[in-house]
Write an enzyme that holds these catalytic residues in place. Structure first.
Site, PDB file in Angstrom:
ATOM      1  N   GLU A 136       0.816  -1.214   0.000  1.00 57.93           N
ATOM      2  CA  GLU A 136       0.000   0.000   0.000  1.00 57.93           C
ATOM      3  C   GLU A 136       0.849   1.265   0.000  1.00 57.93           C
ATOM      4  OE1 GLU A 136      -3.478   2.244   2.669  1.00 57.93           O
ATOM      5  OE2 GLU A 136      -2.487   0.448   3.438  1.00 57.93           O
ATOM      6  N   GLU A 233     -12.078   2.900   2.952  1.00 56.99           N
ATOM      7  CA  GLU A 233     -11.258   3.058   4.149  1.00 56.99           C
ATOM      8  C   GLU A 233     -11.389   4.518   4.572  1.00 56.99           C
ATOM      9  OE1 GLU A 233      -7.086   1.216   5.647  1.00 56.99           O
ATOM     10  OE2 GLU A 233      -6.920   2.757   4.099  1.00 56.99           O
TER      11      GLU A 233
END
Length: 256
Positions: A136, A233
């Site tokens: 990520e 998220e």
């Protein structure tokens, strides 16, 4: 596209297992962060489909690599228990505030080589167990001192390793703050995408509450033929149920 919601940031007034139940009942897959504090038996009983989870407990791509690999293997066993196909990685271990335990502000050529070699080992570990590791990107404002934080750096490492069990977890909230030019980034990263995470900027709330044109993002993903997971998220701007509704609308009707 499959839609997932991070249980760490939505329905935060509820106990964690109840958050998962609410997200599952609303028809979404579920993302979680670290597994160490979770009641795994209770999570399994929810019947939820888990999309991704943190894939390590400690270590770094450039130092303490053996610790990273050991805790990654521990995480794989938890992922298999939950039926979770993707395990999330960062350039280094983060504390409970999302800050690097060991900040790195100057990344050397040797560190790049070490990171690529560590990711090769992780990819082979993922292949052995039939799971995928996803690396990520983070942004330098919220997460200063994280090596390989930019989306361009994450993509470069994943391209260098070139293994089907290592992909990019492309977080568009972080990418907008750190780099921008999201449409071009999506097109470049598309062959290497493992999952996409979304939140709006600057408040890190659901799509439609900030500056990112998520209708254009969704349209681009459809144009590319992306059929993977998009994960919310994000915090709810006002109400968690409304946040889920806005998220679903953004990625099921690109014109709204």
């Amino acid at each position: 596209m499959r839609l997932a919601v991070c249980a760490e940031m939505i329905f935060t007034d509820l106990p964690f297992v109840e958050r998962v139940e609410r997200i599952h009942a609303a028809g979404f897959d579920v993302e979680i962060w670290t597994w160490m504090s979770k009641d795994l038996a209770a999570l399994k009983k929810t019947g939820a489909t888990f999309s991704s989870m943190t894939g390590y407990v400690g270590g770094s791509l450039t130092h303490e690599q053996d610790r990273l690999l050991a805790t990654a293997e521990e995480s794989i066993h938890v992922a298999l228990e939950l039926g979770c196909p993707r395990l999330n990685l960062h350039g280094t271990e983060l504390d409970d505030r999302g800050l690097p335990v060991t900040p790195t502000y100057d990344v050397t050529g040797e560190m790049w080589v070490n990171a690529a070699r560590t990711l090769e080992r992780l990819a082979k570990l993922g292949e052995r167990y039939g799971v995928m590791f996803v690396l990520e990107n983070l942004n330098p404002v919220d997460h200063p001192g994280v090596p390989f934080g930019k989306a361009a750096e994450v993509l470069a490492l994943v391209e260098a390793v070139d293994h089907p069990h290592l992909k990019v977890m492309l977080d568009l909230y972080h990418a907008q703050i750190g780099e921008g030019n999201l449409i071009a980034l999506l097109r470049k990263a598309f062959p290497h995408l493992g999952e996409i995470q979304v939140a709006d900027v600057p408040t890190r709330c659901e799509p439609g509450t900030g500056e990112i044109n998520y209708a254009a993002i969704a349209a681009t993903l459809r144009d590319l033929g992306y059929d993977g997971t998009v994960g919310l998220e994000a915090f709810a701007a006002t109400d968690s149920d409304l946040a889920l509704q806005r998220f679903r609308t953004a990625f099921t009707n690109a014109e709204i």
